[in-house]
Design a protein around this motif. Structure first.
Motif, PDB file in Angstrom:
ATOM      1  N   THR A 261     -10.644  -6.127  -1.145  1.00 45.19           N
ATOM      2  CA  THR A 261     -10.441  -5.309  -2.391  1.00 45.19           C
ATOM      3  C   THR A 261     -10.068  -5.935  -3.721  1.00 45.19           C
ATOM      4  N   LEU A 262      -9.729  -7.176  -3.667  1.00 39.42           N
ATOM      5  CA  LEU A 262      -9.341  -7.953  -4.761  1.00 39.42           C
ATOM      6  C   LEU A 262      -9.702  -9.523  -4.994  1.00 39.42           C
TER       7      LEU A 262
ATOM      8  N   LEU B 177       0.547   6.746 -11.893  1.00 41.02           N
ATOM      9  CA  LEU B 177      -0.629   7.678 -12.161  1.00 41.02           C
ATOM     10  C   LEU B 177      -1.492   7.301 -13.231  1.00 41.02           C
ATOM     11  N   ALA B 178      -0.691   6.972 -14.398  1.00 37.76           N
ATOM     12  CA  ALA B 178      -1.602   6.550 -15.627  1.00 37.76           C
ATOM     13  C   ALA B 178      -2.226   5.263 -15.494  1.00 37.76           C
ATOM     14  N   LEU B 179      -1.579   4.295 -15.032  1.00 42.20           N
ATOM     15  CA  LEU B 179      -2.133   2.912 -14.750  1.00 42.20           C
ATOM     16  C   LEU B 179      -3.663   3.196 -13.739  1.00 42.20           C
ATOM     17  N   LEU B 180      -3.312   4.116 -12.657  1.00 33.94           N
ATOM     18  CA  LEU B 180      -4.362   4.322 -11.935  1.00 33.94           C
ATOM     19  C   LEU B 180      -5.558   4.888 -12.712  1.00 33.94           C
ATOM     20  N   GLU B 181      -5.284   5.956 -13.429  1.00 36.12           N
ATOM     21  CA  GLU B 181      -6.387   6.515 -14.231  1.00 36.12           C
ATOM     22  C   GLU B 181      -7.078   5.438 -15.209  1.00 36.12           C
ATOM     23  N   ASN B 182      -6.064   4.944 -15.997  1.00 37.89           N
ATOM     24  CA  ASN B 182      -6.770   3.991 -16.964  1.00 37.89           C
ATOM     25  C   ASN B 182      -7.481   2.769 -16.523  1.00 37.89           C
ATOM     26  N   MET B 183      -6.897   2.293 -15.508  1.00 39.31           N
ATOM     27  CA  MET B 183      -7.575   0.858 -15.063  1.00 39.31           C
ATOM     28  C   MET B 183      -8.428   0.937 -13.787  1.00 39.31           C
ATOM     29  N   ALA B 184      -8.231   1.945 -13.110  1.00 39.47           N
ATOM     30  CA  ALA B 184      -8.979   2.182 -12.024  1.00 39.47           C
ATOM     31  C   ALA B 184      -9.888   3.430 -11.827  1.00 39.47           C
ATOM     32  N   LYS B 185      -9.968   4.107 -13.026  1.00 42.49           N
ATOM     33  CA  LYS B 185     -10.671   5.335 -13.108  1.00 42.49           C
ATOM     34  C   LYS B 185     -10.464   6.171 -12.014  1.00 42.49           C
ATOM     35  N   ALA B 186      -9.202   6.386 -11.541  1.00 42.70           N
ATOM     36  CA  ALA B 186      -8.916   7.361 -10.451  1.00 42.70           C
ATOM     37  C   ALA B 186      -8.616   8.741 -11.064  1.00 42.70           C
ATOM     38  N   ASP B 187      -9.068   9.858 -10.398  1.00 36.28           N
ATOM     39  CA  ASP B 187      -8.781  11.022 -10.659  1.00 36.28           C
ATOM     40  C   ASP B 187      -7.306  11.331 -10.167  1.00 36.28           C
ATOM     41  N   ILE B 188      -6.524  11.583 -11.088  1.00 42.10           N
ATOM     42  CA  ILE B 188      -4.954  11.617 -11.043  1.00 42.10           C
ATOM     43  C   ILE B 188      -4.729  13.283 -11.172  1.00 42.10           C
ATOM     44  N   SER B 189      -5.588  14.128 -11.405  1.00 41.78           N
ATOM     45  CA  SER B 189      -5.128  15.662 -11.904  1.00 41.78           C
ATOM     46  C   SER B 189      -4.528  16.334 -10.890  1.00 41.78           C
ATOM     47  N   SER B 190      -4.674  15.970  -9.689  1.00 45.75           N
ATOM     48  CA  SER B 190      -4.045  17.032  -8.504  1.00 45.75           C
ATOM     49  C   SER B 190      -2.629  16.296  -8.376  1.00 45.75           C
ATOM     50  N   ALA B 191      -2.366  14.896  -8.372  1.00 45.59           N
ATOM     51  CA  ALA B 191      -1.315  14.589  -8.462  1.00 45.59           C
ATOM     52  C   ALA B 191      -0.198  14.737  -9.610  1.00 45.59           C
ATOM     53  N   MET B 192      -0.806  14.744 -10.521  1.00 43.04           N
ATOM     54  CA  MET B 192      -0.195  15.092 -11.935  1.00 43.04           C
ATOM     55  C   MET B 192       0.237  16.449 -11.768  1.00 43.04           C
ATOM     56  N   ALA B 193      -0.286  17.173 -11.295  1.00 37.90           N
ATOM     57  CA  ALA B 193      -0.011  18.889 -11.309  1.00 37.90           C
ATOM     58  C   ALA B 193       1.190  19.208 -10.429  1.00 37.90           C
ATOM     59  N   ILE B 194       1.721  18.106  -9.465  1.00 36.69           N
ATOM     60  CA  ILE B 194       2.889  18.485  -8.447  1.00 36.69           C
ATOM     61  C   ILE B 194       4.094  18.642  -9.523  1.00 36.69           C
TER      62      ILE B 194
ATOM     63  N   LEU C  36      -6.861   1.521  -3.995  1.00 34.16           N
ATOM     64  CA  LEU C  36      -6.850  -0.100  -4.249  1.00 34.16           C
ATOM     65  C   LEU C  36      -6.483  -0.919  -2.985  1.00 34.16           C
ATOM     66  N   GLY C  37      -5.775  -0.156  -2.048  1.00 27.81           N
ATOM     67  CA  GLY C  37      -5.510  -0.983  -1.068  1.00 27.81           C
ATOM     68  C   GLY C  37      -4.109  -1.554  -0.975  1.00 27.81           C
ATOM     69  N   ILE C  38      -3.257  -1.194  -1.971  1.00 29.49           N
ATOM     70  CA  ILE C  38      -1.961  -1.556  -2.261  1.00 29.49           C
ATOM     71  C   ILE C  38      -0.896  -1.043  -0.808  1.00 29.49           C
ATOM     72  N   PRO C  39      -0.400  -1.762  -0.198  1.00 28.91           N
ATOM     73  CA  PRO C  39       0.211  -1.298   1.019  1.00 28.91           C
ATOM     74  C   PRO C  39       1.087  -0.300   0.771  1.00 28.91           C
TER      75      PRO C  39
ATOM     76  N   TYR D 110      -4.292  -6.236  -8.384  1.00 32.44           N
ATOM     77  CA  TYR D 110      -5.209  -5.012  -7.812  1.00 32.44           C
ATOM     78  C   TYR D 110      -5.900  -4.414  -9.115  1.00 32.44           C
ATOM     79  N   LEU D 111      -4.883  -4.049  -9.936  1.00 28.59           N
ATOM     80  CA  LEU D 111      -5.617  -3.200 -11.187  1.00 28.59           C
ATOM     81  C   LEU D 111      -6.467  -4.058 -12.143  1.00 28.59           C
ATOM     82  N   SER D 112      -5.988  -5.093 -12.440  1.00 26.15           N
ATOM     83  CA  SER D 112      -6.783  -6.115 -13.236  1.00 26.15           C
ATOM     84  C   SER D 112      -8.077  -6.195 -12.787  1.00 26.15           C
ATOM     85  N   TYR D 113      -8.184  -6.463 -11.482  1.00 21.70           N
ATOM     86  CA  TYR D 113      -9.801  -6.696 -10.913  1.00 21.70           C
ATOM     87  C   TYR D 113     -10.158  -5.339 -10.787  1.00 21.70           C
ATOM     88  N   ALA D 114      -9.572  -4.165 -10.794  1.00 20.38           N
ATOM     89  CA  ALA D 114     -10.358  -3.028 -10.679  1.00 20.38           C
ATOM     90  C   ALA D 114     -10.907  -2.721 -12.332  1.00 20.38           C
ATOM     91  N   ALA D 115      -9.992  -3.040 -13.135  1.00 24.01           N
ATOM     92  CA  ALA D 115     -10.419  -2.827 -14.592  1.00 24.01           C
ATOM     93  C   ALA D 115     -11.530  -3.533 -15.009  1.00 24.01           C
TER      94      ALA D 115
END
Length: 306
Positions: free
Chosen positions: A17-18, A230-247, A265-268, A299-304
């Motif tokens: 993944t990286l 979550l903000a890093l995942l959304e901005n760099m990996a285009k992840a949908d974080i809406s459900s997590a942010m609502a917690i 991303l596969g981060i353990p 991981y995020l640098s590669y995803a971005a």
């Protein structure tokens, strides 16, 4: 004067993944007059570069790396968190050469994994070493080469010698690994102060969290609600974080963020644990969080870049 080949080391395999997006580089600091193999006599007497390693650690920092008095239970808890994060950090880098260590205590006992790790994170070619040491002298020789390189890089660890690594001294190993995490953070191999390294990490976070307003004013505590991850995942990996942010619960939101990082991303997930971060309202362990961020950075640098 010691010298090392400064061209990037080619890895045989990187995690699926990286891939590294840049090469770690920094002019190697000049060493002392001793050669890469300082000799067993000097090593056993505590002399030479390997035997005289010293680190200007903050007084009272102990295993947690944070100043102030803490209870023995909290200190043990911090050590546990660091062990998990550093173990994941080591195996993440070693996986680029299809290697891994089975436990933190045995990670560096013969010097082989440590030498490979140093080559990977520094992108320097180290002197020849024994890839399959069988006897004590060969193991000590490997460790001496590693400690000589660490000393030449101006990385200092209080009281950590080859015999300590051979014996799997966990406290000293955690201190050493922490210095390697710091020195190689954000893809740059240099020995800047901890404060400077953390400032650079905060600047990277602010730059890569997009339009979301994240609070990084208090290192450690700012990460307990999961919003930065979550903000890093959304901005760099285009992840949908809406459900997590609502917690609503900070601990549950953090757990969701760490789970999303693993799924996306596969981060353990073993590198950082939400329960540990919120245990007994103790202060978060800075070193564990920083090590996790260092893994996330790659991981995020590669995803971005995709």
């Amino acid at each position: 004067q010691s010298s090392y080949v400064s061209s990037p080391v080619t890895e045989t395999q990187k995690p699926a993944t990286l891939q590294r997006t840049d090469s770690v580089s920094s002019p190697m600091m000049g060493g002392g007059g001793a050669g890469p193999r300082a000799g067993l006599a000097s090593l056993m007497m505590g002399g030479g570069a390997a035997g005289s390693l010293a680190m200007a650690m903050r007084a009272g920092a102990g295993a947690g790396g944070q100043s102030g008095l803490v209870s023995p239970q909290e200190r043990m808890h911090r050590q546990k968190m660091q062990s998990n994060a550093f173990f994941a950090w080591i195996n993440y880098h070693l996986s680029k050469r299809q290697m891994k260590v089975a436990s933190l205590e045995e990670a560096f006992t013969d010097g082989v994994s440590l030498l490979h790790l140093l080559e990977i994170v520094s992108c320097y070619q180290l002197p020849r070493f024994d890839p399959q040491p069988k006897v004590l002298l060969q193991k000590l020789d490997n460790l001496n080469i590693a400690l000589k390189f660490i000393s030449d890089s101006r990385i200092r660890v209080l009281g950590c010698g080859a015999e300590d690594l051979l014996d799997g001294n966990k406290k000293l190993m955690l201190s050493l690994i922490w210095q390697l995490v710091l020195t190689s953070s954000l893809g740059v191999w240099d020995s800047q102060p901890e404060r400077t390294k953390k400032k650079s990490m905060i600047e990277w976070i602010k730059k890569n969290t997009g339009s979301r307003q994240v609070d990084v004013s208090k290192w450690g505590e700012s990460f307990k609600d999961g919003k930065i991850f979550l903000a890093l995942l959304e901005n760099m990996a285009k992840a949908d974080i809406s459900s997590a942010m609502a917690i609503s619960s900070d601990k549950e939101r953090l757990a969701a963020a760490l789970k999303l990082s693993e799924d996306k991303l596969g981060i353990p997930s073993t590198a950082l644990d939400a329960e540990d971060m919120h245990k007994n309202d103790w202060a978060s362990d800075d070193r564990s969080i920083f090590a996790y961020l260092c893994i996330s950075y790659e991981y995020l640098s590669y995803a971005a870049s995709l």
